[in-house]
Write a protein that holds these residues in place. Structure first.
Motif, mmCIF file in Angstrom:
data_model
loop_
_atom_site.group_PDB
_atom_site.id
_atom_site.type_symbol
_atom_site.label_atom_id
_atom_site.label_comp_id
_atom_site.label_asym_id
_atom_site.label_seq_id
_atom_site.Cartn_x
_atom_site.Cartn_y
_atom_site.Cartn_z
ATOM 1 N N ASP A 274 0.847 -1.188 0.000
ATOM 2 C CA ASP A 274 0.000 0.000 0.000
ATOM 3 C C ASP A 274 0.885 1.242 0.000
ATOM 4 N N ARG A 276 0.087 4.227 0.315
ATOM 5 C CA ARG A 276 -0.303 5.211 1.326
ATOM 6 C C ARG A 276 0.548 5.087 2.583
ATOM 7 N N ALA A 280 2.554 8.379 3.924
ATOM 8 C CA ALA A 280 1.965 9.021 5.110
ATOM 9 C C ALA A 280 3.003 9.642 6.040
ATOM 10 N N GLU A 291 -5.020 11.361 0.263
ATOM 11 C CA GLU A 291 -4.948 9.988 -0.231
ATOM 12 C C GLU A 291 -6.342 9.454 -0.507
ATOM 13 N N LEU A 331 -2.151 11.748 -3.821
ATOM 14 C CA LEU A 331 -2.018 10.390 -4.350
ATOM 15 C C LEU A 331 -3.312 10.008 -5.057
ATOM 16 N N ASP A 333 -5.191 7.006 -7.571
ATOM 17 C CA ASP A 333 -5.153 5.632 -8.079
ATOM 18 C C ASP A 333 -6.037 5.547 -9.320
#
Length: 418
Positions: A274, A276, A280, A291, A331, A333
């Motif tokens: 992940d 994230r 982070a 995110e 971020l 996706d």
């Protein structure tokens, strides 16, 4: 597999097929021979020799010079033995010799092993033996011998060209691997040692006194190390540099890719990670991280490299935008790609500054950011205007990000099998 290996495999099959052909001719002309027993004895010897040396022509290592000379000797002996077992009228009509086209296999062995010169020499020996067997320079004999000579020389030349191409390709692959390793090491050095040296130089100049002298020395070492990195004369670093805390709230010299993915869906063994969780930690008082609500999964290696590129972009914000600048990380996706945008409200980048920095040996953008994205099959784009801040868009296609992980997994399986 060597580029010439298929030729050896073809030669192995050729010897067997031509042996069967020669045996068939011997059986067909058995009643026409003056001394059929002699023909049968030679064909038995030829069959035994072909069977015992079957593996000798399977590779260049097994096919020795001694074997090649013996193989050619068997063929020449069969050619010269033909007038002793066959009658003169049949020979004058151009009937095949005892080994027939099996002889060509002996010549091709020389051509594949040693190139066109060896092939030409072996062809000349066979030509001389055929002329002696016929007793004259008959037209059909000359045509056949020219065909043998041209074929052996051509195949020998092709083998030499293939070997030269293989060596060139191997050299190019070694250079490419060395270049990629040098770029990777340069990125690691930029993300660790060079950042620490730059920080020591700035802090030393701000404190003054003996610290200023220490900062000056750190600045000299930074310039020397950047020169080494830009020229490729870099010794692989084996330890990570210590990093000092940064009051700006951004990570210092630490490489985010060094941090393992947390347990669960984030793995460090090549499984999906992940992104994230890696981005982070960058969030702070002057860094805002936005995110998606769902995990953004990438192979662990690709996620680590992308996170490292984001860290390098934030380092540039800290160094060039000033202590009061604010940074935002977004971020996203997408269905086919993962996009990370790093934006700041600093003074922006003057036109041509990135190219000048790379020419000066400052490779943060060229290696730590662009280099990482290029290795992942992605892109890094800068959008900046004086006085309006800078925006960096890092895009990694999901399909290309999977390839390094698959290669690493295949390599691990191969090592485990060994």
């Amino acid at each position: 597999m060597s580029v010439e290996q298929p030729l050896w495999q073809a030669l192995t099959a050729y010897r067997v097929l031509t042996l069967l052909y020669a045996l068939g001719l011997c059986v067909y002309a058995y009643d026409d021979y003056d001394h059929p027993f002699g023909a049968v004895v030679y064909m038995a010897v030829l069959t035994l020799w072909t069977a015992l040396t079957f593996r000798m022509v399977s590779s260049a290592e097994r096919c020795t010079r001694r074997f090649l000379v013996g193989d050619l000797g068997i063929a020449v002996a069969g050619i010269l033995l033909t007038p002793l077992v066959d009658n003169h009228d049949r020979i004058a009509e151009g009937t095949p010799t005892l080994p027939s086209i099996w002889t060509m296999g002996a010549v091709l062995g020389f051509a594949i092993k040693g190139g066109w010169r060896w092939g030409a020499w072996a062809s000349a020996v066979v030509c001389a033996a055929n002329v002696i067997e016929r007793g004259t320079f008959a037209q059909d004999t000359i045509h056949m011998l020219m065909l043998v000579w041209v074929a052996s020389v051509a195949i020998g030349y092709v083998v030499e060209v293939a070997r030269a191409s293989e060596r060139t390709l191997a050299r190019a692959l070694r250079i490419e691997a060395a270049t990629r390793e040098r770029e990777r090491l340069a990125r690691d050095i930029h993300d660790s040692v060079l950042q620490v040296l730059a920080m020591v130089q700035r802090r030393g100049a701000a404190i003054g006194g003996e610290a200023a002298e220490l900062g000056r020395m750190a600045g000299e070492q930074e310039i020397a190390l950047r020169t080494l990195v830009s020229t490729g004369l870099v010794t692989p670093p084996r330890g990570a540099a210590d990093t000092a805390p940064d009051p700006y709230g951004l990570p210092g010299a630490a490489d985010p890719s060094d941090s393992p993915c947390p347990p669960g869906p984030e793995r460090s063994d090549g499984a999906p990670c992940d992104l994230r969780a890696l981005l982070a930690p960058h969030a702070g008082s002057r860094v805002t991280f936005s995110e998606p609500g769902a995990p953004v999964l990438l192979p662990a290696g690709a996620a680590g490299e992308l996170a490292a590129a984001v860290g390098a972009a934030l380092d540039n914000v800290r160094v060039h935008a000033g202590e009061g600048a604010h940074a935002w990380i977004l971020l996203e996706d997408e269905p086919d790609a993962v996009m990370v945008t790093v934006r700041d409200d600093g003074p922006g980048i003057p036109e041509g500054r990135l190219a000048d920095a790379e020419a000066e040996g400052r490779l943060g953008v060229a290696l730590s950011i662009r280099g990482r994205l290029r290795d992942l099959g992605g892109t890094a784009e800068w959008i900046s205007a004086p006085g309006q801040g800078t925006e960096v868009e890092l895009t990694v296609p999901k399909a290309s990000a999977k390839r390094p992980a698959e290669k690493a997994e295949q390599k691990e399986k191969g090592e485990a099998a060994r």
